[in-house]
Design a protein around this motif. Structure first.
Motif, PDB file in Angstrom:
ATOM      1  N   ILE A 382       0.860  -1.181   0.000  1.00  0.00           N
ATOM      2  CA  ILE A 382       0.000   0.000   0.000  1.00  0.00           C
ATOM      3  C   ILE A 382       0.895   1.229   0.000  1.00  0.00           C
ATOM      4  CG2 ILE A 382      -1.999  -1.064   1.126  1.00  0.00           C
ATOM      5  CD1 ILE A 382      -1.036   0.074   3.772  1.00  0.00           C
ATOM      6  N   ASN A 383       0.297   2.412  -0.080  1.00  0.00           N
ATOM      7  CA  ASN A 383       1.101   3.637  -0.161  1.00  0.00           C
ATOM      8  C   ASN A 383       0.858   4.563   1.018  1.00  0.00           C
ATOM      9  OD1 ASN A 383      -1.442   4.564  -0.684  1.00  0.00           O
ATOM     10  ND2 ASN A 383      -0.999   5.328  -2.762  1.00  0.00           N
ATOM     11  N   ARG A 384       0.414   4.006   2.132  1.00  0.00           N
ATOM     12  CA  ARG A 384       0.143   4.841   3.306  1.00  0.00           C
ATOM     13  C   ARG A 384       0.449   4.080   4.589  1.00  0.00           C
ATOM     14  NH1 ARG A 384      -6.125   4.903   5.020  1.00  0.00           N
ATOM     15  NH2 ARG A 384      -5.029   5.279   6.966  1.00  0.00           N
ATOM     16  N   SER A 385       0.677   4.848   5.631  1.00  0.00           N
ATOM     17  CA  SER A 385       0.964   4.298   6.950  1.00  0.00           C
ATOM     18  C   SER A 385      -0.327   4.101   7.742  1.00  0.00           C
ATOM     19  CB  SER A 385       1.882   5.270   7.694  1.00  0.00           C
ATOM     20  OG  SER A 385       2.124   4.860   9.007  1.00  0.00           O
ATOM     21  N   GLY A 386      -0.235   3.312   8.798  1.00  0.00           N
ATOM     22  CA  GLY A 386      -1.327   3.211   9.766  1.00  0.00           C
ATOM     23  C   GLY A 386      -2.245   2.021   9.617  1.00  0.00           C
ATOM     24  N   VAL A 387      -2.107   1.231   8.537  1.00  0.00           N
ATOM     25  CA  VAL A 387      -2.984   0.080   8.320  1.00  0.00           C
ATOM     26  C   VAL A 387      -2.294  -1.173   8.861  1.00  0.00           C
ATOM     27  CG1 VAL A 387      -4.230  -1.303   6.616  1.00  0.00           C
ATOM     28  CG2 VAL A 387      -3.958   1.168   6.278  1.00  0.00           C
ATOM     29  N   VAL A 388      -2.948  -1.900   9.766  1.00  0.00           N
ATOM     30  CA  VAL A 388      -2.345  -3.091  10.365  1.00  0.00           C
ATOM     31  C   VAL A 388      -2.776  -4.373   9.663  1.00  0.00           C
ATOM     32  CG1 VAL A 388      -2.071  -1.994  12.605  1.00  0.00           C
ATOM     33  CG2 VAL A 388      -4.144  -3.313  12.141  1.00  0.00           C
ATOM     34  N   GLY A 389      -3.652  -4.261   8.677  1.00  0.00           N
ATOM     35  CA  GLY A 389      -3.924  -5.395   7.823  1.00  0.00           C
ATOM     36  C   GLY A 389      -5.054  -6.293   8.255  1.00  0.00           C
ATOM     37  N   LEU A 444     -10.621  -0.087  13.450  1.00  0.00           N
ATOM     38  CA  LEU A 444     -11.584   0.431  12.479  1.00  0.00           C
ATOM     39  C   LEU A 444     -11.303  -0.210  11.126  1.00  0.00           C
ATOM     40  CD1 LEU A 444     -11.513   4.269  13.258  1.00  0.00           C
ATOM     41  CD2 LEU A 444     -13.457   2.742  13.639  1.00  0.00           C
ATOM     42  N   PHE A 445     -12.346  -0.520  10.364  1.00  0.00           N
ATOM     43  CA  PHE A 445     -12.159  -1.007   9.004  1.00  0.00           C
ATOM     44  C   PHE A 445     -11.669   0.135   8.114  1.00  0.00           C
ATOM     45  CE2 PHE A 445     -15.376  -4.099  10.471  1.00  0.00           C
ATOM     46  CZ  PHE A 445     -14.731  -5.279  10.117  1.00  0.00           C
ATOM     47  N   ASP A 452     -10.778  -6.977   2.600  1.00  0.00           N
ATOM     48  CA  ASP A 452      -9.403  -7.245   2.216  1.00  0.00           C
ATOM     49  C   ASP A 452      -8.513  -6.009   2.304  1.00  0.00           C
ATOM     50  OD1 ASP A 452     -10.053  -9.861   1.791  1.00  0.00           O
ATOM     51  OD2 ASP A 452     -10.232  -9.690  -0.388  1.00  0.00           O
ATOM     52  N   LYS A 453      -9.112  -4.837   2.461  1.00  0.00           N
ATOM     53  CA  LYS A 453      -8.309  -3.628   2.647  1.00  0.00           C
ATOM     54  C   LYS A 453      -7.800  -3.482   4.080  1.00  0.00           C
ATOM     55  CE  LYS A 453     -10.114  -0.881  -1.172  1.00  0.00           C
ATOM     56  NZ  LYS A 453     -10.797   0.359  -1.600  1.00  0.00           N
ATOM     57  N   GLY A 454      -8.281  -4.362   4.971  1.00  0.00           N
ATOM     58  CA  GLY A 454      -7.708  -4.413   6.301  1.00  0.00           C
ATOM     59  C   GLY A 454      -8.315  -3.453   7.298  1.00  0.00           C
ATOM     60  N   MET A 455      -7.596  -3.319   8.421  1.00  0.00           N
ATOM     61  CA  MET A 455      -8.082  -2.515   9.534  1.00  0.00           C
ATOM     62  C   MET A 455      -6.987  -1.576  10.019  1.00  0.00           C
ATOM     63  SD  MET A 455     -10.433  -5.199  11.703  1.00  0.00           S
ATOM     64  CE  MET A 455     -11.566  -3.901  12.229  1.00  0.00           C
ATOM     65  N   MET A 456      -7.390  -0.563  10.768  1.00  0.00           N
ATOM     66  CA  MET A 456      -6.474   0.393  11.373  1.00  0.00           C
ATOM     67  C   MET A 456      -6.627   0.330  12.888  1.00  0.00           C
ATOM     68  SD  MET A 456      -7.125   3.714   8.924  1.00  0.00           S
ATOM     69  CE  MET A 456      -8.874   3.710   9.314  1.00  0.00           C
ATOM     70  N   PHE A 457      -5.507   0.382  13.570  1.00  0.00           N
ATOM     71  CA  PHE A 457      -5.520   0.418  15.026  1.00  0.00           C
ATOM     72  C   PHE A 457      -6.143   1.729  15.496  1.00  0.00           C
ATOM     73  CE2 PHE A 457      -3.264   1.501  19.048  1.00  0.00           C
ATOM     74  CZ  PHE A 457      -3.759   0.473  19.826  1.00  0.00           C
ATOM     75  N   ASP A 458      -7.022   1.657  16.498  1.00  0.00           N
ATOM     76  CA  ASP A 458      -7.723   2.857  16.965  1.00  0.00           C
ATOM     77  C   ASP A 458      -7.646   3.003  18.477  1.00  0.00           C
ATOM     78  OD1 ASP A 458      -9.226   5.174  16.122  1.00  0.00           O
ATOM     79  OD2 ASP A 458     -10.966   4.304  17.134  1.00  0.00           O
ATOM     80  N   GLY A 459      -6.524   2.591  19.043  1.00  0.00           N
ATOM     81  CA  GLY A 459      -6.280   2.864  20.452  1.00  0.00           C
ATOM     82  C   GLY A 459      -6.712   1.750  21.390  1.00  0.00           C
ATOM     83  N   ARG A 460      -6.467   2.026  22.661  1.00  0.00           N
ATOM     84  CA  ARG A 460      -6.841   1.095  23.727  1.00  0.00           C
ATOM     85  C   ARG A 460      -8.192   1.505  24.288  1.00  0.00           C
ATOM     86  NH1 ARG A 460      -4.829  -3.543  25.083  1.00  0.00           N
ATOM     87  NH2 ARG A 460      -5.008  -3.123  27.312  1.00  0.00           N
ATOM     88  N   ILE A 461      -9.078   0.526  24.436  1.00  0.00           N
ATOM     89  CA  ILE A 461     -10.385   0.801  25.033  1.00  0.00           C
ATOM     90  C   ILE A 461     -10.211   1.382  26.434  1.00  0.00           C
ATOM     91  CG2 ILE A 461     -12.535  -0.243  25.824  1.00  0.00           C
ATOM     92  CD1 ILE A 461     -12.348  -0.272  22.825  1.00  0.00           C
ATOM     93  N   SER A 462      -9.237   0.868  27.187  1.00  0.00           N
ATOM     94  CA  SER A 462      -9.054   1.294  28.579  1.00  0.00           C
ATOM     95  C   SER A 462      -8.540   2.721  28.698  1.00  0.00           C
ATOM     96  CB  SER A 462      -8.090   0.344  29.291  1.00  0.00           C
ATOM     97  OG  SER A 462      -6.808   0.381  28.691  1.00  0.00           O
TER      98      SER A 462
END
Length: 605
Positions: A382-389, A444-445, A452-462
Motif C-alpha cells: 500500500i502507499n500509506r501508513s497506519g494500516v495493520v492489515g 476500524l475497518f 481485504d483492505k484491512g483494519m487500522m488500530f484505533d487505540g486502547r479501550i481502557s
C-alpha cells in the motif's frame, strides 16, 4: 521488479452473528508448523552449517556464530543445565540485554524444556527500577540468573532475593561466587540429553515474558513452543520471500520484548537467516553506533520504531554510500510501536525508487505479548501508513463493534498464550466464555465494504474516558494527533479530561529542542513557565481547534512538565512507554493546576 507471488494476497472470510459480533479469518490455510524451535536449529545446522546465525560487535569487527557451532554450543549448555537438575519447574532469569551468550543460553534452555524469563536490563542497571526486578524474581522463582558482566550488574546481583540463585556471567570480573558462562560450554556427558530433548513439544513453556506494566504490575506471559512456532509459519505464509532466501537483519530491538526476542530472533532462526546485533539505539549518543554497524552490515529486512526511521532517513539522505548499501538487498521496511509519519514513509519510498527502481514492502502488523506477537498483518503493498492489515493464517478475530463501527478486538489461534504465570485469576479474566483473548484494543475497518483492505488500530479501550458531558474521548488517537501538532516541542503527552469539562494535555517537552530554540524557562514547582513557549503552544492549539469540531477532539488547555518521566517512579514502562495512569497519580497536583485558569503555568484557549 517485485512479483505478486512475493506477497500473500488478502482473502478474508466474515461471519456476522445475531448479536452484532463479527468473526474474521483468513481463507488461506496455515502452513506446516514445527514441534519446537530446536527443529529449526537442527535443520539449518545440517543444510547451512557455515551460515552465520548470530553476530555481535567485537572490537573493530564482529564475533560470529554459524549454525553448526550454535547447535554444538546449545547442546553443551543444555546438558550442563540438566546436570544441575534443571527442567520445566526451574526457570532461568536473564537480566542483561542482547548478546550471543544470551541467545545460546535461551536456545539451550528451550532445547530441554527449561523456561527463560528475560527482563529489561534497565531493571538491573537503574537502582530506582530494582523494585520491578524484585517483582519479576519473586514471580518467576528462578534457579539460575544470567548477566553479561558481573561487575556491571553487581548492584542488582546483591539483591537479597537472588541469594540462593546460581548466577552465570559471560564476564565474571572479581565475583568469585559467579559461574562463568564458559563452564556451561564444557557440557556434561552424564545426562541423557537426547531423551530430555525428545520430551519438549508444542505445550512446553519456552519463555515467561513480562508485560510492560502500563496499567498494573507486570504479568508473566506464558510463551509456549506452539505459540512461537505457529507464529513463524504465519509470518512466512504472509511474506513468502522469507522462504526464498535467508533473511538478514541488523537489529537493536531488545530480546526481553516479544517483538525483538520472539518475532525477529525466531524469524532468522526459522528461515536460516542471520541476526547482526546492533548495539546502538535510536537515541542521541547511541544512534551513531547504529550507523557504524550499518556501514559494516546491512539487512534484507529492516525493523524499527518510527523515531528510529526518522533518524535513519536523515542519515541516509546525507550518505550516498550508506544509502546504496541499505537499499541494495532490502525486501521489507517494517515499523512498529506507533504509526509511521507519512512524510517519513514517502521519504523511504522516494529513496528506494532512486536506489533500486522498486519499493520494498512497507508494512506493519498488530499483536501483543500474549499473541507471540503477530496476529494481523498488511501483506499487500500500500502507499500509506497506519494500516495493520488482516488476520494472519490460523487466527480468528472476534470484533465487537459500537455504533460507529469501532471494534473491540478479541483473538483465538495457536499463537495465543494459555495464560499468565502463577496467576489463574488474571488468566480467567483475560479470556471470554468462548476462549477468545480479550485484548482491550480497538480497530476500524479501512473500508467496511472491502474487508481485504484491512483494519487500522484505533487505540486502547481502557485509555478512553468520558468528559462530564458524557462525551467519549478516544485518548490514544488524540495523543498521536497532538504529538504531530506539537512536534518537535513535545516528546510525549498524556491526555486528560476524565470527569472534567474539557480535554487537557500534560506535555513532556523535548528538553534539547527547547534549549536549541532558545526558550528561557522558569521551573514553577514541576511546570515550566515561558511566555514565548506558552504562546507558541497556545497558537498551535487554537489553530487545531479551528479545524476540528466537537468536544471529543478539541484540546482546550495544556501544561508543560519540567520533570522528565521517571522509570523509578513507575512512570515509564520497560518498553520506554509512558504509564499514563502512574503519571496522573504521581502528578495529581499538576493535573489540578492544569484546570486552574488562574495558574500562570496553564495554557488555555
Amino acid at each position: 521488479m517485485r512479483r505478486t507471488s512475493d506477497f500473500l494476497a488478502h482473502s478474508i472470510a466474515r461471519e456476522d452473528r445475531a448479536d452484532g459480533t463479527i468473526l474474521l479469518r483468513s481463507k488461506h490455510p496455515l502452513g506446516p508448523v514445527v514441534k519446537s524451535s530446536s527443529d529449526w536449529l537442527h535443520k539449518w545446522a545440517v543444510k547451512s552449517p557455515n551460515q552465520t546465525f548470530v553476530a555481535e560487535r567485537s572490537g573493530a569487527g564482529w564475533r560470529k556464530e554459524n549454525y553448526a557451532a550454535t547447535l554444538q554450543k546449545v547442546r553443551a549448555v543444555a546438558s550442563s543445565l540438566l546436570a544441575r537438575g534443571m527442567g520445566p519447574e526451574t526457570p532461568i532469569l536473564i537480566m542483561s540485554g542482547n548478546g550471543i551468550d544470551h541467545g545460546i543460553l535461551s536456545l539451550a534452555a528451550q532445547y530441554v524444556g527449561v523456561p527463560t524469563a528475560p527482563v529489561a536490563e534497565q531493571y538491573s542497571l537503574i537502582r530506582g527500577a530494582h523494585d520491578r526486578l524484585r517483582h519479576a524474581i519473586e514471580l518467576v522463582g528462578p534457579k539460575m540468573a544470567y548477566v553479561s558482566d558481573a561487575e556491571q550488574y553487581g548492584e542488582a546481583l546483591s539483591i537479597e532475593v537472588l541469594n540462593s540463585v546460581e548466577v552465570i556471567a559471560s564476564r565474571t570480573g572479581s565475583y568469585s561466587a559467579v559461574t562463568s558462562f564458559e563452564d556451561l560450554l564444557f557440557g556434561d556427558n552424564g545426562v541423557d540429553l537426547d531423551d530430555a530433548h525428545s520430551k519438549v513439544g508444542p505445550d512446553s513453556i519456552a519463555k515467561i515474558l513480562m508485560t510492560s506494566g502500563s496499567t498494573s504490575a507486570p504479568k508473566g506471559v506464558i510463551t509456549t513452543q506452539r505459540m512461537m512456532c505457529a507464529n513463524q509459519t504465519m509470518l512466512a505464509d504472509a511474506l513468502p520471500f522469507l522462504r526464498e532466501r535467508p533473511p538478514r537483519i541488523v537489529d537493536w530491538l531488545p530480546w526481553n520484548h516479544v517483538f525483538g526476542g520472539s518475532h525477529n530472533f525466531n524469524m532468522m532462526l526459522a528461515n536460516g537467516g542471520s541476526l547482526f546485533i546492533d548495539d546502538g539505539k535510536p537515541v542521541k549518543g547511541l544512534f551513531e553506533r547504529t550507523l557504524e554497524n550499518l556501514a559494516m552490515e546491512t539487512g534484507t529486512l529492516s525493523f524499527n520504531v518510527p523515531v528510529g526511521y526518522a533518524m535513519l532517513l536523515g542519515a541516509l539522505q546525507s550518505d550516498i554510500d550508506l544509502r546504496q548499501r541499505f537499499f541494495r538487498d532490502l525486501d521489507l521496511i517494517f515499523y512498529a510501536g506507533a504509526s509511521l509519519p507519512q512524510d517519513i514513509w514517502s521519504g523511504f519510498e522516494q529513496m528506494a525508487m532512486e536506489m533500486k527502481g522498486e519499493i520494498p514492502l512497507m508494512t506493519t502488523s498488530w499483536g501483543l505479548t500474549e499473541t507471540a506477537p503477530a496476529t494481523m498483518m498488511q501483506s499487500e503493498p500500500i502507499n500509506r501508513s497506519g494500516v495493520v492489515g488482516v488476520p494472519m493464517n490460523g487466527v480468528t478475530l472476534k470484533l465487537i463493534p459500537d455504533e460507529e463501527m469501532r471494534c473491540e478486538v478479541r483473538v483465538k489461534g495457536p499463537n495465543v498464550t494459555p495464560g499468565y504465570f502463577k496467576d489463574p485469576k488474571k488468566t480467567d479474566q483475560a479470556f471470554d466464555d468462548e476462549g477468545f483473548l480479550i485484548t482491550g484494543d480497538a480497530m476500524l475497518f479501512v473500508d467496511p465494504r472491502d474487508l481485504d483492505k484491512g483494519m487500522m488500530f484505533d487505540g486502547r479501550i481502557s485509555e478512553d474516558f468520558k468528559l462530564l458531558t458524557g462525551t467519549w474521548v478516544r485518548a490514544a488517537q488524540l495523543r498521536m494527533d497532538m504529538l504531530t501538532w506539537l512536534a518537535p516541542i513535545a516528546n510525549d503527552i498524556v491526555v486528560t479530561g476524565a470527569d472534567r469539562n474539557q480535554i487537557g494535555l500534560l506535555i513532556f517537552p523535548d528538553q534539547e529542542e527547547l534549549t536549541l530554540q532558545g526558550y528561557e524557562l522558569i521551573d514553577d514547582n514541576g511546570a515550566y513557565r515561558c511566555d514565548l513557549l506558552q504562546g507558541e503552544i497556545r497558537r498551535r492549539l487554537a489553530e487545531r481547534a479551528s479545524k476540528v469540531s466537537g468536544s471529543s477532539t478539541r484540546v482546550a488547555r495544556a501544561i508543560i512538565l519540567s520533570k522528565p518521566a521517571s522509570m523509578s517512579d513507575g512512570e515509564i514502562t520497560a518498553k520506554g512507554n509512558l504509564n499514563f495512569r502512574k503519571v496522573l497519580t504521581e502528578r495529581q497536583r499538576l493535573l489540578e493546576r492544569l484546570y486552574d485558569d488562574a495558574d500562570p503555568a496553564t495554557i488555555n484557549i
